[in-house]
Design an enzyme around this catalytic site. Structure first.
Site, short mmCIF file in Angstrom:
data_model
loop_
_atom_site.label_atom_id
_atom_site.label_comp_id
_atom_site.label_asym_id
_atom_site.label_seq_id
_atom_site.Cartn_x
_atom_site.Cartn_y
_atom_site.Cartn_z
N ASP A 129 33.31 36.88 56.52
CA ASP A 129 33.94 38.14 56.92
C ASP A 129 33.33 38.69 58.20
O ASP A 129 33.04 39.89 58.30
CB ASP A 129 33.83 39.16 55.78
N CYS A 184 55.18 36.26 45.74
CA CYS A 184 55.40 37.70 45.54
C CYS A 184 56.85 37.99 45.17
O CYS A 184 57.14 38.99 44.50
CB CYS A 184 55.04 38.47 46.80
N CYS A 194 50.75 52.38 47.68
CA CYS A 194 49.81 52.82 48.71
C CYS A 194 49.87 54.33 48.88
O CYS A 194 50.92 54.89 49.17
CB CYS A 194 50.13 52.14 50.04
N CYS A 210 45.30 53.39 56.61
CA CYS A 210 44.69 52.78 55.43
C CYS A 210 43.35 53.44 55.10
O CYS A 210 42.49 53.60 55.96
CB CYS A 210 44.48 51.29 55.69
N CYS A 246 48.74 44.96 41.66
CA CYS A 246 49.33 43.63 41.86
C CYS A 246 49.44 42.90 40.53
O CYS A 246 48.43 42.73 39.82
CB CYS A 246 48.49 42.81 42.84
#
Length: 310
Positions: A129, A184, A194, A210, A246
């Site tokens: 990352d 998906c 969100c 975000c 999810c």
């Protein structure tokens, strides 16, 4: 085969999935250009500087031929944290333990050593990352999952609560088949859940809206809208909402048993009042080896004030 042995050694080191992919120009290069041009990166100016290498990972390490990509589960259970009592903040699950860069960095170096043992004379470079590596795209091409509408990599047996690690190498390793299917379907739970409407379209994240970006990467004070957005959900560091809802996580995510990534109470539920009173030395002593070091004391104080203000 060398690739099979590398993957076997990776799993033995504690990674939850390992795949191999060749290095080629990123199929999403044009999308990255449009995303940057739209201003969706906010104050993450380093993404502009890294853009050419992200679009063509062959430019990251001279002579590199493949990427060995790893996934590490960090899910700790309890998908939806629910509403937080006043003063009790939420923290994204990936930050509940000591800094994953250190934990996985050491583990990736062991995998790099294994690659050099399997392919004598090979050179390697590890990334966790960090740097200009397009981790999710490489993971998808290494057969480890697909990129969801919330831009998270989703592994069909693990879900999306995973750290992605990459070892670039010039070793001659056979690649895996890419994960071509987007599972998906018509689901849009992540988009609809969100709290700040940060997804203008599926597969497009406006980072400036975000909460994860605002509480971790954003530099400077919050404006009135940002204060409201951060305070409303009591997210003092990061946000897991789009992952919590999810179906692939609800159905398949299981709690990690990795002792090096065990949750720390002082990070999972930080004392905001104490945080506001800390000086630099106290902050470094308590949180210097955690992801909180990324926004630093100034950023965490800003976040804490937003949550306490709500």
């Amino acid at each position: 085969m060398r690739s099979d042995e590398v993957k076997r050694r990776g799993m033995a080191l504690g990674f939850d999935a390992v795949g191999v992919t060749t290095l080629e120009r990123n199929a999403h290069a044009a999308e990255l250009d449009r995303w940057l041009a739209a201003g969706h990166a906010g104050t993450m100016t380093y993404l502009q500087r890294q853009a050419e290498k992200r679009k063509d990972p062959r430019r990251i390490m001279r002579g590199a031929r493949v990427a060995v990509v790893t996934l590490t589960n960090y899910y700790h259970g309890s998908a939806d944290p629910g509403a937080a009592p006043r003063g009790q903040p939420h923290v994204a699950q990936y930050a509940w333990s000591s800094d994953y860069h250190d934990v996985l960095g050491a583990r990736l170096e062991k995998l790099a050593t294994a690659i050099r043992e399997v392919a004598p004379g090979a050179t390697t470079r590890c990334y966790v990352d960090a740097g200009p590596v397009p981790e999710r795209e490489l993971a998808q091409r290494a057969g480890l999952g697909w990129i969801g509408k919330n831009m998270m990599l989703i592994h069909p047996e693990i879900g999306s609560f995973t750290f992605i690690g990459v070892v670039l190498t010039d070793a001659d390793l056979a690649p895996d088949l890419p994960f071509e299917v987007d599972r998906c379907g018509t689901c849009r739970r992540c988009l609809d859940a969100c709290p700040t409407n940060a997804f203008p379209d599926p597969h497009v994240l406006d980072a400036t809206r975000c909460i994860s970006y605002l509480t971790i990467e954003h530099r400077g004070p919050f404006n009135d809208q940002e204060l409201q957005d951060v305070g409303r959900g009591a997210w003092v560091f990061g946000c897991d909402v789009c992952q919590d809802v999810c179906p692939w996580n609800v159905s398949f995510a299981t709690a990690a048993a990795d002792p090096e990534l065990a949750p720390r109470a002082d990070v999972r539920a930080p004392d905001l009042a104490a945080l506001l009173e800390m000086d630099d030395d106290a902050f470094a002593h308590r949180y210097g080896d955690t992801p909180f070091a990324r926004p630093g004391l100034a950023g965490m104080r800003r976040n804490a004030r937003a949550v306490l203000r709500a």
